[in-house]
Write a protein that holds these residues in place. Structure first.
Motif, PDB file in Angstrom:
ATOM      1  N   VAL B  12       5.593  11.469 -21.719  1.00  0.00           N
ATOM      2  CA  VAL B  12       4.578  11.098 -20.744  1.00  0.00           C
ATOM      3  C   VAL B  12       5.171  11.113 -19.335  1.00  0.00           C
ATOM      4  N   GLY B  77       1.101  18.033 -19.796  1.00  0.00           N
ATOM      5  CA  GLY B  77       0.252  16.887 -20.140  1.00  0.00           C
ATOM      6  C   GLY B  77      -0.135  16.919 -21.609  1.00  0.00           C
ATOM      7  N   TRP B  78      -0.385  18.108 -22.106  1.00  0.00           N
ATOM      8  CA  TRP B  78      -0.792  18.235 -23.503  1.00  0.00           C
ATOM      9  C   TRP B  78       0.394  17.996 -24.434  1.00  0.00           C
ATOM     10  N   GLY B  80       2.959  16.190 -23.874  1.00  0.00           N
ATOM     11  CA  GLY B  80       3.314  14.764 -23.867  1.00  0.00           C
ATOM     12  C   GLY B  80       2.367  13.952 -24.731  1.00  0.00           C
ATOM     13  N   PHE B  81       1.158  14.476 -24.896  1.00  0.00           N
ATOM     14  CA  PHE B  81       0.142  13.720 -25.614  1.00  0.00           C
ATOM     15  C   PHE B  81       0.142  13.998 -27.116  1.00  0.00           C
ATOM     16  N   LEU B  82       0.351  15.252 -27.485  1.00  0.00           N
ATOM     17  CA  LEU B  82       0.138  15.642 -28.877  1.00  0.00           C
ATOM     18  C   LEU B  82       0.877  14.774 -29.900  1.00  0.00           C
ATOM     19  N   MET B  84       1.275  11.787 -29.971  1.00  0.00           N
ATOM     20  CA  MET B  84       0.565  10.524 -30.184  1.00  0.00           C
ATOM     21  C   MET B  84      -0.466  10.635 -31.298  1.00  0.00           C
ATOM     22  N   ARG B  85      -0.850  11.871 -31.640  1.00  0.00           N
ATOM     23  CA  ARG B  85      -1.822  12.058 -32.726  1.00  0.00           C
ATOM     24  C   ARG B  85      -1.120  12.432 -34.031  1.00  0.00           C
ATOM     25  N   ARG B  86       0.205  12.426 -34.074  1.00  0.00           N
ATOM     26  CA  ARG B  86       0.944  12.863 -35.267  1.00  0.00           C
ATOM     27  C   ARG B  86       1.724  11.684 -35.845  1.00  0.00           C
ATOM     28  N   ARG B 143       3.367   3.359 -23.261  1.00  0.00           N
ATOM     29  CA  ARG B 143       2.533   4.513 -22.912  1.00  0.00           C
ATOM     30  C   ARG B 143       1.447   4.772 -23.961  1.00  0.00           C
ATOM     31  N   LYS B 145      -2.464   3.881 -25.451  1.00  0.00           N
ATOM     32  CA  LYS B 145      -3.755   3.260 -25.182  1.00  0.00           C
ATOM     33  C   LYS B 145      -4.787   3.994 -26.022  1.00  0.00           C
ATOM     34  N   GLU B 146      -5.627   3.245 -26.702  1.00  0.00           N
ATOM     35  CA  GLU B 146      -6.721   3.865 -27.443  1.00  0.00           C
ATOM     36  C   GLU B 146      -7.841   2.831 -27.520  1.00  0.00           C
ATOM     37  N   ASN B 154     -10.508   4.427 -35.143  1.00  0.00           N
ATOM     38  CA  ASN B 154      -9.511   4.944 -34.202  1.00  0.00           C
ATOM     39  C   ASN B 154      -8.131   4.424 -34.581  1.00  0.00           C
TER      40      ASN B 154
END
Lengths: 531, 305
Positions: B12, B77-78, B80-82, B84-86, B143, B145-146, B154
């Motif tokens: 992030v 940005g992508w 750094g984010f991906l 978080m979904r794994r 870092r 947040k959901e 979620n």
């Protein structure tokens, strides 16, 4: 100039006194009606904002209870967004100058125009009433997120009905302006002979017409859920709360462009005039307005990266959000290039325009942080967002409005204001603005959530700075308005063309006559034709 | 910017540094050019403007460069984010229960805590459940947040890397005490965590009470506490059988809170308003709480001694 020139302010129509205003169908009088109403709402909204800032000067309860604070930020948002910023430039300067800039005598539908103003006032009165009725001010935030909004006991129905009616006013104004641009242009004025403010108003009007019905339907659904228990959004009734967010932002993101496109249009008029120079990249600016309006419809999901949307949706919305930044960047490049080798006259409208560019750049560049998914997750729902959208909406649209009023006031009233006081007010506004909003970026990155009545003491330094900035800002607004009022009341008579502008409004007397053009206007091939 | 508190910080913050770098570069460059132009071409020094022809080359250049830059920013940005979904399959599962205005964390074995205690260097998946409105699960130092959306499953996950205490905020506005919906995140060693978890009591019986479930579903506890605190309306604690001064049609009278009074107060809340509380705040729950459920609600009130 025909011999029997009578300014629209002195023209005697069917009615006298106050009725000659509230039943006026002259686009210029309607513009004044909007301006006085919007200026009053702006002052109310600003005072509510200042009360919030005083509350936040120290952690814990300072001057009010949490419920009052929650009502304040909701009402501040509703007033500022729906009653000030969305109508603002379109309804005031669009109404006054769009017909003049394209060489028309009025808008296409003058009575509909008056009806829009009445709807606007009806909606505004309802919005104010929602604060005063006995169940208490709505406490949902201006976004009305379900299911909180479908269950809270406060006056949500009144407030949403108000927003619904205000939306209709906006739709009708948009429709009116689209038809005006298509049908009312003076002979010889093609689309690409129009000045760029009409281009911006035209692009905006399409968004008003196409996006606003979505929020209308959404608010009706919300009301139906509250009144009849129809489960659109509340999961207990079988609804989906995220559906509300999608519907809300399908309108409310394009609404940001309703706010900022006319602002860009104003700046694009002011810069060539005070540089005495043809605007750089006319076609690029005109087309980028349309590009922003078009792509702006497809980026709403960037408000919802944390809502649990699918990965594909987050990917798609992030990519498009980054792309929509490009036309805005192009406009900034064009404005600055227009200054190159100009002959720059540092009058108050130009000073405001320079401040606009600086603040808009900060607002736009911090928007990149929000377009990127990883960084948005960190700052979403924090004071970083609050700072960002104030830089765009207030620093952008607000400063453009101030620039516009200083630019066009001599034309609208036929009077001139004091330049020194205007410059002092501009500088004070700029300083107060940055003191108020910049610290919120810094604590936002560190995680200070927005809509918080109370906060950890480590954020207090920024809250104190912001509150000081808030006081400077409000004082500067009062100074600026006082100076303008003194100018209108006792100022020197303004000539027809005080800034040596080339667009059509400067070819007619100040203030204009009832039908603007007593002779056929002389349309130039390039509206910014400086020799 | 921050210490490496979780496995996501680096990804992030790389995106942060990159975007801020580009942003500051452009802001400084464009502002400087603007100031130079304003001074250099002031009409005192430059009395006649020189009209310049548009250059398509220049326009293509300043369209292409921003497009390339934004695509690069998008990519970082992508990336750094991906992650978080794994969430790793073997991550420890914690159920996060959000309700106005309180966080509860449920660990394996139905054990509940108000503090989010977690062992260091172990992936943990937070399964987010809301009992009423939308809340936001936010730990800035990690870092993550959901949103906690009612009716949706979620989740978020992370791996804490440094022992210490951190803030957990509710980030999505949820009403009156939104800014007090906080929790403490404590990252400790695995041994300390195991010891703490073993001593944690099992879930309270209250949550299985039928009457409690009905009241909770209707959001009653947003305004009425069960522990004696005054929120918006009077507390439910000790209400059943107690004596109160109420206002009925402008007349004050003293009543005993029996089952008829409680039912009236739910179905027609503005009829008898307890003295000291405003009228018109509460809406009627007629149709929302069914008549056949009323005895269960009354039974629940009887338990609140």
């Amino acid at each position: 100039m025909s011999t029997e020139y009578i300014s629209f302010l002195e023209h005697q129509g069917k009615y006298k006194g106050i009725r000659s205003w509230i039943f006026a169908t002259d686009h210029k009088r309607i513009a004044f009606l909007y301006m006085y109403a919007i200026a009053s709402f702006f002052l109310i909204g600003a005072i509510l904002g200042l009360l919030m800032r005083i509350e936040l000067i120290s952690p814990g309860e300072t001057i009010m209870k949490p419920q009052t604070y929650n009502g304040l930020f909701t009402v501040h948002g509703i007033i500022m967004i729906f009653m000030v910023v969305i109508p603002g430039l379109s309804a005031v300067f669009g109404n006054f100058f769009l017909p003049i800039l394209i060489g028309a005598k009025d808008v296409a539908f003058p009575k509909l125009n008056l009806f829009s103003w009445w709807l606007f006032m009806l909606g505004s009165i309802l919005a104010v009433a929602s604060q005063l009725l006995k169940s208490g001010p709505p406490d949902t935030g201006w976004t009305f997120y379900a299911p909180y909004s479908t269950t809270t006991g406060t006056n949500v129905i009144t407030a949403t009905t108000a927003a619904f009616i205000l939306g209709f006013s906006s739709i009708l104004t948009g429709l009116n302006f689209i038809v005006t641009v298509h049908r009312m242009r003076a002979p010889g004025m093609k689309f690409f002979n129009m000045p760029l403010f009409p281009w911006a108003i035209y692009a905006t009007a399409w968004i008003q017409l196409l996006a606003t019905p979505v929020v209308g339907i959404t608010l009706i659904m919300l009301i139906a859920e509250r009144l009849f228990g129809i489960g659109f959004f509340n999961p207990d009734l079988g609804g989906d709360p995220v559906l509300f967010q999608h519907l809300f932002w399908i309108y409310s993101h394009p609404a940001v462009y309703i706010m900022i496109l006319p602002a860009m249009g104003v700046i694009t008029e002011i810069i060539p005039t005070f540089c005495q120079k043809k605007v750089y990249g006319y076609k690029a600016i005109a087309m980028s307005s349309l590009a922003i309006a078009g792509v702006g419809f497809l980026v709403w999901g960037h408000h919802m990266y944390t809502s649990g949307m699918s990965e594909q949706a987050r990917w798609f919305f992030s990519l498009l959000t980054f792309l929509v930044a490009v036309p805005s960047a192009i406009k900034v490049f064009n404005w600055i290039s227009t200054m190159y080798k100009g002959s720059i006259d540092m009058k108050p409208p130009f000073l405001f325009a320079l401040f606009f560019i600086f603040l808009f750049m900060i607002g736009g560049l911090t928007g990149l942080i929000l377009g990127s998914v990883a960084t948005d997750i960190q700052v979403h729902d924090t004071s970083f967002i609050v700072a960002h959208f104030h830089y765009i909406i207030f620093g952008g649209m607000g400063f453009a409005f101030f620039a516009a009023i200083h630019y066009w006031l001599p034309k609208m009233y036929g009077k001139m204001y004091n330049f020194t006081r205007a410059n002092i007010a501009a500088v004070a506004l700029f300083i107060g603005f940055n003191l108020l909003y910049f610290p919120q970026f810094l604590i936002g990155i560190q995680g200070m959530p927005r809509r918080y009545f109370d906060y950890p003491p480590r954020f207090q330094w920024a809250q104190i700075t912001s509150t000081i900035g808030g006081f400077i800002l409000v004082s500067a607004v009062i100074l600026m308005i006082t100076n303008l009022i003194i100018g209108v009341r006792r100022g020197a008579k303004a000539p027809a063309n005080p800034w040596n502008g080339t667009t059509l409004e400067w070819q007619i007397p100040s203030p204009p006559s009832l039908e603007n053009f007593d002779e056929e206007p002389l349309v130039k091939e390039n509206p910014y034709d400086y020799k | 910017m921050f210490a490496n508190n979780s496995n996501f910080v680096q990804g992030v913050d790389t995106a942060f540094y990159l975007i801020f770098g580009v942003a500051i570069f452009f802001l400084v460059m464009l502002t400087t050019i603007m100031i130079v132009f304003v001074i250099k071409y002031n009409k005192k020094r430059h009395a006649h403007a020189v009209q310049i022809k548009d250059s398509s080359t220049l326009e293509i250049v300043w369209t292409t460069i921003p497009i390339i830059l934004v695509l690069v920013m998008f990519y970082f940005g992508w990336e750094g984010f991906l992650p978080m979904r794994r969430a790793p399959k073997d991550a420890m599962q914690v159920k996060v229960i959000a309700k106005m205005w309180k966080w509860t964390f449920e660990y394996p074995g139905m054990k509940q805590s108000d503090t989010l205690m977690l062992p260091i260097n172990r992936a943990v998946k937070m399964n987010l459940f809301s009992k009423d409105v939308i809340h936001g699960f936010s730990i800035p130092s990690f870092r993550v947040k959901e949103d906690v959306v009612p009716g949706k499953n979620n989740y978020t996950w992370f791996e804490p890397k440094i022992i210490g205490n951190y803030d957990l905020f509710c980030s999505a506005y949820c009403g009156l005490s939104h800014s007090y919906m906080l929790a403490l995140v404590k990252i400790v060693s695995q041994e300390e965590f195991d010891k703490w978890l073993a001593g944690l009591p099992v879930k309270k019986a209250e949550d299985n009470n039928e009457g409690f479930k009905i009241l909770e579903k209707n959001g009653c506890f947003s305004c009425h506490s069960t522990d004696g605190r005054k929120i918006v309306g009077p507390t439910f604690k000790g209400l059943y059988g107690s004596k109160h001064d109420v206002m009925t049609d402008g007349v004050t009278r003293n009543i005993t809170a029996d089952s008829i009074y409680i039912e009236t107060s739910i179905m027609d809340p503005n009829k008898d308003v307890v003295v000291g509380y405003p009228s018109g705040v509460m809406k009627s729950y007629k149709g929302l709480i069914r008549d056949k459920d009323m005895p269960k609600v009354i039974d629940y009130f009887k338990t609140l001694k």
